[in-house]
Write an enzyme that holds these catalytic residues in place. Structure first.
Site, PDB file in Angstrom:
ATOM      1  N   ASP A 172       1.611  -7.654   9.628  1.00 19.29           N
ATOM      2  CA  ASP A 172       2.581  -7.497  10.582  1.00 19.29           C
ATOM      3  C   ASP A 172       2.166  -8.613  11.737  1.00 19.29           C
ATOM      4  O   ASP A 172       3.414  -8.908  12.277  1.00 19.29           O
ATOM      5  CB  ASP A 172       2.410  -6.161  11.132  1.00 19.29           C
TER       6      ASP A 172
ATOM      7  N   ASP B 261      -2.830  -4.401  11.629  1.00 17.52           N
ATOM      8  CA  ASP B 261      -2.125  -4.747  10.198  1.00 17.52           C
ATOM      9  C   ASP B 261      -1.935  -6.267  10.386  1.00 17.52           C
ATOM     10  O   ASP B 261      -1.212  -6.827  11.000  1.00 17.52           O
ATOM     11  CB  ASP B 261      -0.810  -3.984  10.061  1.00 17.52           C
TER      12      ASP B 261
ATOM     13  N   THR C 183      -1.174   7.608  -0.854  1.00 18.81           N
ATOM     14  CA  THR C 183      -2.397   7.292  -1.979  1.00 18.81           C
ATOM     15  C   THR C 183      -3.286   6.397  -1.284  1.00 18.81           C
ATOM     16  O   THR C 183      -4.505   6.457  -1.556  1.00 18.81           O
ATOM     17  CB  THR C 183      -2.040   7.202  -3.243  1.00 18.81           C
TER      18      THR C 183
ATOM     19  N   ARG D 207       0.915  -1.231   0.121  1.00 16.94           N
ATOM     20  CA  ARG D 207       0.052  -0.075   0.182  1.00 16.94           C
ATOM     21  C   ARG D 207       0.847   1.395   0.207  1.00 16.94           C
ATOM     22  O   ARG D 207       1.756   1.530   0.855  1.00 16.94           O
ATOM     23  CB  ARG D 207      -1.011  -0.084   1.382  1.00 16.94           C
TER      24      ARG D 207
END
Length: 208
Positions: free
Chosen positions: A202, A199, A107, A103
Site C-alpha cells: 500500500d 503495509d 487464515t 493474504r
C-alpha cells in the site's frame, strides 16, 4: 541463524528510518525501498560466479572478470516490485519472473494467483524479493514454486523480518540463504510485523 545475513550499514539504517515513518509520502517511501534493495544487492551478489577475460584498454591488455551466470529477479507481487529497480540497476541483464500472492484475511495464509518465470530458470541464479518477511508463508510458497521448476541456487531478500517468519523459512527451506536489513520484535494478532512499517504494498503504490 547460520543462513541469515543481517545488514548493519549506516545508509541502510538511515533509509529504514524513512520508510518506518508514518509521515513518509509515497514517492519517498518507494524511492527508499529501491535504494535499500540496491545497497543490499552488493552483498547478495558477492558470490556470483565470474570468469576471467582479457580486455584491451587504451594502454595495454588487462586481465579482467565478467559474470559467468544468468540472474533472475523474482519479486513476490505486489510489494516485491518496489525492490526490482534497485537490483536491476546493478544487474541490467537480469531477467524478471513474477509470483503473485495475496493474504487471506481470515487464515493469514498466502493465496497464489500468478506464477511466471523465464525459461530454463533451473540453470540460473535466482533472487526472490519481498520487503516484508512476516509469517513466512509467502516466502515458503515462493521457494517451493521455484524448486518445482528445478531451481537449486536461490536467495531470499527482504528488508524487515519477524522472528517467526525467519524461523519458519529456515525450518522448511534450510538450504536458502536469507538476507534482511533488520529483524523486528514480533507479529501482532493480525500477523503484521511490530514495529514494522505498515503495509509495504500500500505504501509503495499509494493505495491506502
Amino acid at each position: 541463524m547460520s543462513k541469515v545475513t543481517i545488514f548493519n550499514h549506516p545508509l541502510i539504517h538511515h533509509k529504514l528510518t524513512i520508510i518506518r515513518d508514518e509521515k513518509t509520502n509515497t514517492k519517498d517511501f518507494r524511492q527508499s525501498v529501491s535504494e535499500i534493495a540496491n545497497l543490499m544487492a552488493f552483498e547478495v551478489t558477492r558470490d556470483l560466479p565470474v570468469k576471467e577475460v582479457y580486455t584491451k584498454t587504451p594502454i595495454a591488455v588487462a586481465k579482467t572478470y565478467t559474470l559467468d551466470c544468468e540472474v533472475v529477479i523474482v519479486p513476490i507481487l505486489r510489494a516485491g516490485l518496489g525492490m526490482v529497480d534497485g537490483i536491476q540497476s546493478l544487474i541490467p541483464t537480469a531477467k524478471i519472473g513474477h509470483i503473485g500472492m495475496y493474504r487471506d484475511e481470515e487464515t493469514f495464509e498466502p493465496v497464489n494467483y500468478f506464477f511466471k518465470v523465464p525459461k530454463h530458470i533451473e540453470d540460473k541464479e535466482v533472487i526472490i524479493l519481498d520487503p516484508m518477511l512476516a509469517t513466512g508463508g509467502s516466502a515458503v510458497d515462493a521457494i517451493e514454486l521455484l524448486k518445482s521448476k528445478g531451481v537449486k541456487k536461490m536467495k531470499f531478500l527482504c528488508i524487515i523480518a519477524a522472528p517467526e517468519g525467519l524461523e519458519r523459512v529456515q525450518k522448511e527451506h534450510p538450504d536458502v540463504q536469507i538476507y534482511c536489513a533488520h529483524i523486528d520484535d514480533h507479529l501482532n494478532e493480525n500477523k503484521y510485523i511490530v514495529p514494522g512499517l505498515g503495509d509495504a504494498g500500500d505504501r509503495i503504490f499509494g493505495t491506502k
